[in-house]
Design an enzyme around this catalytic site. Structure first.
Site, PDB file in Angstrom:
ATOM      1  N   THR A 295     -32.320  -4.665  11.716  1.00 49.75           N
ATOM      2  CA  THR A 295     -32.146  -4.058  13.036  1.00 49.75           C
ATOM      3  C   THR A 295     -31.507  -5.016  14.030  1.00 49.75           C
ATOM      4  O   THR A 295     -31.627  -6.225  13.909  1.00 49.75           O
ATOM      5  CB  THR A 295     -33.500  -3.540  13.598  1.00 49.75           C
ATOM      6  OG1 THR A 295     -33.277  -2.917  14.854  1.00 49.75           O
ATOM      7  CG2 THR A 295     -34.514  -4.648  13.773  1.00 49.75           C
ATOM      8  N   ARG A 296     -30.791  -4.419  15.023  1.00 46.33           N
ATOM      9  CA  ARG A 296     -30.249  -5.218  16.133  1.00 46.33           C
ATOM     10  C   ARG A 296     -30.717  -4.632  17.457  1.00 46.33           C
ATOM     11  O   ARG A 296     -30.178  -4.927  18.496  1.00 46.33           O
ATOM     12  CB  ARG A 296     -28.713  -5.261  16.078  1.00 46.33           C
ATOM     13  CG  ARG A 296     -28.014  -3.969  15.750  1.00 46.33           C
ATOM     14  CD  ARG A 296     -26.537  -4.091  15.903  1.00 46.33           C
ATOM     15  NE  ARG A 296     -26.122  -3.552  17.176  1.00 46.33           N
ATOM     16  CZ  ARG A 296     -25.689  -2.302  17.380  1.00 46.33           C
ATOM     17  NH1 ARG A 296     -25.593  -1.456  16.358  1.00 46.33           N
ATOM     18  NH2 ARG A 296     -25.334  -1.902  18.570  1.00 46.33           N
TER      19      ARG A 296
ATOM     20  N   HIS B 104     -38.653   1.147  18.512  1.00 42.49           N
ATOM     21  CA  HIS B 104     -39.380   2.218  19.185  1.00 42.49           C
ATOM     22  C   HIS B 104     -40.179   2.979  18.120  1.00 42.49           C
ATOM     23  O   HIS B 104     -40.169   2.604  16.943  1.00 42.49           O
ATOM     24  CB  HIS B 104     -38.406   3.151  19.910  1.00 42.49           C
ATOM     25  CG  HIS B 104     -37.588   2.461  20.958  1.00 42.49           C
ATOM     26  ND1 HIS B 104     -38.166   1.836  22.054  1.00 42.49           N
ATOM     27  CD2 HIS B 104     -36.244   2.262  21.074  1.00 42.49           C
ATOM     28  CE1 HIS B 104     -37.210   1.303  22.803  1.00 42.49           C
ATOM     29  NE2 HIS B 104     -36.040   1.542  22.231  1.00 42.49           N
TER      30      HIS B 104
ATOM     31  N   HIS C 196     -38.514   4.134  14.806  1.00 37.80           N
ATOM     32  CA  HIS C 196     -38.326   3.076  13.805  1.00 37.80           C
ATOM     33  C   HIS C 196     -39.639   2.768  13.101  1.00 37.80           C
ATOM     34  O   HIS C 196     -39.668   2.477  11.908  1.00 37.80           O
ATOM     35  CB  HIS C 196     -37.790   1.800  14.456  1.00 37.80           C
ATOM     36  CG  HIS C 196     -36.576   2.024  15.304  1.00 37.80           C
ATOM     37  ND1 HIS C 196     -36.608   1.948  16.676  1.00 37.80           N
ATOM     38  CD2 HIS C 196     -35.316   2.373  14.978  1.00 37.80           C
ATOM     39  CE1 HIS C 196     -35.417   2.209  17.160  1.00 37.80           C
ATOM     40  NE2 HIS C 196     -34.608   2.493  16.148  1.00 37.80           N
TER      41      HIS C 196
ATOM     42  N   ARG D  99     -28.948   6.067   9.655  1.00 38.88           N
ATOM     43  CA  ARG D  99     -27.739   6.722  10.163  1.00 38.88           C
ATOM     44  C   ARG D  99     -26.819   5.668  10.773  1.00 38.88           C
ATOM     45  O   ARG D  99     -27.271   4.783  11.472  1.00 38.88           O
ATOM     46  CB  ARG D  99     -28.172   7.726  11.235  1.00 38.88           C
ATOM     47  CG  ARG D  99     -27.072   8.576  11.749  1.00 38.88           C
ATOM     48  CD  ARG D  99     -27.534   9.428  12.916  1.00 38.88           C
ATOM     49  NE  ARG D  99     -26.415  10.217  13.381  1.00 38.88           N
ATOM     50  CZ  ARG D  99     -25.487   9.755  14.194  1.00 38.88           C
ATOM     51  NH1 ARG D  99     -25.549   8.515  14.651  1.00 38.88           N
ATOM     52  NH2 ARG D  99     -24.482  10.518  14.557  1.00 38.88           N
TER      53      ARG D  99
END
Ligand code: PPS
Length: 569
Positions: free
Chosen positions: A196-197, A201, A204, A290
């Site tokens: 992740t970058r 929330h 996730h 996505r």
């Protein structure tokens, strides 16, 4: 160390030779040095620590060509993106094959010695097409390649002196070897990696829970803290968010570790690279959601890659890579179920709630409520700190235009108006002031002008970052440099480009400093508009012609624009 998840290509590389540190340091004193930029420093770290195993150094010409033409290393092993060291031609001219060169980080500390095996001119157009599937330089990877990277690539084996120094979050940084040891100690044979970058929330959280549960695997949250997309939330704020959400995850089966990767935003190809890296870190699975590593939209407003293109490519290659993909559709909140679900599992009679990234930013900006179903209170608090409303952020007003166009006069008038408002400290970086105080040794060649503008950009970015107002008023005749400055400043606050479009005829007729007359007689060379180009701004925020408006009125127009944009109230 036995493990169910062997490294990629069979061998975990460690290029740091800790036995010879003193010897190598002494040797490096006599070598030519290359000062790495952040991206190169990140690449070097992942080469040295084995995250890019089985690579033993920056790719040589044959490997580069093989990756571009076949998507494999020369031995046939799948490899999606070249890992190369770019340098400017001038520096390359000083380097011969077989030379050893010292690679230094941004502080000048010695990190590694490279033995130069190959030196060649990068085929940037081919590289852009093969890696990014586009030559549109609104793509951040293409922009780096075309507008920032040096022309020449150096390839060869590396010997590491020590890994690049990090002062931040040392306890959360692991080499692949260290993480593997940890997994081994904990008996974690199955580990699913979450790349992740962004802040985490609740969507996730649900996604990672599902990925771990469905595969009976442990979870590695491995955020990128090297380089991400411009405009992303800085990694300090993100790591504070990650640390705060960690207690919401099962302690026995979750681990947080930071990855110093420089992302290319290469979408599908980058997903393959992420999979290789995670395999080297000992993971058995990787979540691909996505628009994985997506760069956003192209210059026509269309997405560079399909939303699930990365999943399609991973599906094709996951067995070759030896790491399993856990694909996810976009997650959405279902009111009746009070939980997030992948959109393909939601039936049409259910109520779906959604807060887009743009809506989240709007709510943060306006200080509006963000519902509990969307995120964690601790994360929202952190984000509110990180993104103060625009009227509290710093900003830069960047004037560009010909000499004598009226930039300085408007800039001065604007400064007075902003000082009157008294909300933030104001600094004027006028062309002449900068040339006297910051760039006194520079002339007006393209190279020197660019350096001058980059210095102005740097100072303005620091002022903006710290909540002040920077007013810059150089000629800044080149498009690329103006864009570079914008990119430098925009993530830190506001950036307003004002094109003072007073025509050459009018500027020349005014000739306040008598420079145009001298330039016409050839007494001054490389004079903008006479024998040096001025590249017109493409889409400035404001266009002001001082033949039509007074300086006072022009300054007032800028104040109104700043109000409209929300930077002043
Ligand atoms: S640049 O291109 O942005 O770096 O130029 P800048 O630093 O703004 O230029 C500052 C002033 O230098 C004077 N000057 C010249 N301008 C253009 N070309 C040449 N060759 C040149 N030599 C001197 C010029 O008066 C600029 O001031 P302004 O305020 O723009 O008139």
């Amino acid at each position: 160390m036995t493990t169910l998840n062997p490294p990629y290509g069979g061998e975990l590389v460690n290029l740091v030779d800790s036995q010879q540190t003193d010897f190598l340091r002494e040797k490096a004193n006599d070598l030519l040095s290359i000062d790495l930029n952040l991206r190169q420093e990140c690449d070097l770290e992942l080469l040295l620590n084995g995250a890019f195993s089985p690579l033993q150094g920056f790719m040589n010409h044959k490997q580069y060509q093989s990756v571009l033409e076949h998507g494999t290393l020369t031995d046939g092993l799948l490899w999606p993106i070249p890992i190369t060291l770019d340098i400017p031609q001038k520096l390359a001219d000083q380097i011969q094959l077989e030379d050893e060169v010292a690679l230094r980080d941004r502080e000048g500390l010695l990190v590694a010695i490279l033995t130069v095996e190959d030196k060649w001119l990068a085929d940037k157009a081919l590289e852009a097409r093969q890696v990014y599937v586009t030559t549109d330089d609104t793509h951040p990877g293409v922009d780096y390649l075309f507008n920032q990277a040096g022309k020449v690539y150096l390839g060869g084996k590396l010997v590491g002196i020590e890994l690049p120094n990090h002062y931040d979050y040392q306890a959360l940084r692991d080499t692949p070897f260290e993480l593997r040891q940890k997994f081994h100690r904990l008996g974690w044979n199955k580990v699913v990696a979450f790349q992740t970058r962004n802040p985490i929330h609740k969507a996730h959280q649900e996604l990672t829970f599902r990925a771990a549960k469905d595969n009976q695997a442990n979870l590695l949250i491995q955020p990128v803290v090297g380089m991400t997309k411009s405009g992303d939330i800085d990694h300090f704020s993100r790591v504070r968010c990650y640390e705060k959400v960690l207690p919401y995850f099962p302690e026995q089966t979750t681990c947080l570790s930071l990855l110093p990767l420089a992302m290319r935003m290469a979408g599908p190809k980058e997903a393959l690279l992420h999979a290789i890296i995670r395999k080297n870190y000992g993971c058995s699975h990787i979540i691909i959601g996505r628009d994985h590593a997506g760069p956003g939209n192209d210059s026509n407003g269309k997405p560079f890659y399909g939303a699930y293109e990365a999943q399609d490519l991973m599906l094709q290659y996951q067995s070759t890579l030896g790491i399993q993909m856990v694909p996810f559709k976009e997650m959405a909140y279902v009111q009746e179920k009070a939980q997030f679900m992948p959109i393909d599992e939601i039936s049409s009679n259910m109520t779906v709630l959604d807060i887009s990234g743009t809506e989240l930013r709007r709510r943060l900006k306006e200080g509006l409520a963000i519902p509990d179903w969307f995120s964690f209170p601790e994360v929202i608090e952190e984000l509110r700190k990180n993104r103060p409303s625009k009227d509290k952020q710093g900003f830069t007003v960047f004037f560009t235009g010909l000499s004598g166009s009226g930039k300085s006069t408007i800039a001065n008038a604007l400064m007075i108006k902003l000082l009157e408002l008294g909300e933030r400290p104001v600094t004027l970086l006028d062309g002449d002031i900068v040339r006297k105080n910051l760039s006194s040794e520079l002339g007006f060649s393209k190279e020197h002008r660019n350096l001058n503008i980059e210095r102005i950009g740097f100072v303005a970015s620091e002022i903006t970052k710290n909540g002040g107002i920077a007013i810059c008023a150089p000629i800044a005749p080149y498009k690329i440099t103006r864009r570079k400055v914008k990119q430098m400043i925009s993530p830190l606050g506001g950036f307003i480009e004002v094109y003072v479009s007073t025509s050459l005829e009018v500027c020349e007729a005014r000739d306040r400093k008598g420079l145009y007359a001298k330039a016409r007689k050839g007494l001054i060379k490389e004079f903008t508009g006479i024998d040096d180009p001025y590249e017109l701004p493409v889409s400035p925020d404001l266009n002001i012609d001082t033949q039509e408006v007074s300086a006072d009125l022009a300054a007032q127009q800028i104040i109104l624009k700043l109000e409209q944009l929300g930077y002043i109230k």
